[in-house]
Design an enzyme around this catalytic site. Structure first.
Site, PDB file in Angstrom:
ATOM      1  N   HIS A  38      -5.122  -5.425   7.594  1.00  0.00           N
ATOM      2  CA  HIS A  38      -3.813  -5.605   8.215  1.00  0.00           C
ATOM      3  C   HIS A  38      -2.934  -6.474   7.345  1.00  0.00           C
ATOM      4  CE1 HIS A  38      -6.645  -8.555   9.887  1.00  0.00           C
ATOM      5  NE2 HIS A  38      -5.644  -9.382  10.101  1.00  0.00           N
ATOM      6  N   HIS A  61       0.244  -8.922   7.385  1.00  0.00           N
ATOM      7  CA  HIS A  61       1.043  -9.764   8.278  1.00  0.00           C
ATOM      8  C   HIS A  61       2.487  -9.791   7.790  1.00  0.00           C
ATOM      9  CE1 HIS A  61      -2.404 -11.937  10.260  1.00  0.00           C
ATOM     10  NE2 HIS A  61      -3.010 -11.557   9.147  1.00  0.00           N
TER      11      HIS A  61
END
Ligand code: ZN
Length: 140
Positions: free
Chosen positions: A98, A100
């Protein structure tokens, strides 16, 4: 596989979704560093930067660009940090890659880049060579 982000992608777990396309999903981080802190994930499971294919990573980046602009303008931010934590020493907690997107505001108090470790004489070239030696073994 017991992956919370795969469950968000499948709809099994709810999330505040921001953006979705064929390859990518973006949703609000439930434990934000600032309000509007958003995560962009590939829909195909990959652990992190060490595991993801170059194609899958490349397919994510247009979404990172679009969502960054939307977070910046939508939150009235003055800046953005784009980060990815890879493996536990770097702070990775959820083992589905992921990126951010963290909106930043003047004086928001969030500390990043809190230290510097200067190189001794000649050390910088040694470090660069260690990294280049591996890079030369990789097939692109
Ligand atoms: Zn996953």
């Amino acid at each position: 596989m017991d992956c919370i982000f795969c469950k968000i992608i499948s709809g099994e777990i709810p999330a505040a979704k921001i953006y979705e396309d064929e390859n990518t999903l973006a949703f609000l981080d439930a434990s934000p560093n600032n309000h509007g802190h958003t995560l962009v994930v590939p829909k195909t499971h990959a652990k992190n930067i060490l595991d993801v294919s170059e194609d899958a990573l490349a397919r994510m980046m247009p979404a990172v660009k679009k969502v960054s602009k939307a977070v910046f303008e939508g939150m009235g931010a003055a800046g953005l940090n784009i980060t990815m934590n890879n493996e536990p020493p770097a702070g990775q907690v959820i083992f589905h890659l992921h990126i951010h997107i963290i909106p930043r505001f003047h004086g928001d108090g969030l500390k990043v880049w809190t230290r510097k470790i200067p190189y001794k004489s000649g050390e910088m070239e040694e470090v660069a060579e260690k990294i280049r030696a591996v890079l030369h073994t990789l097939i692109f």
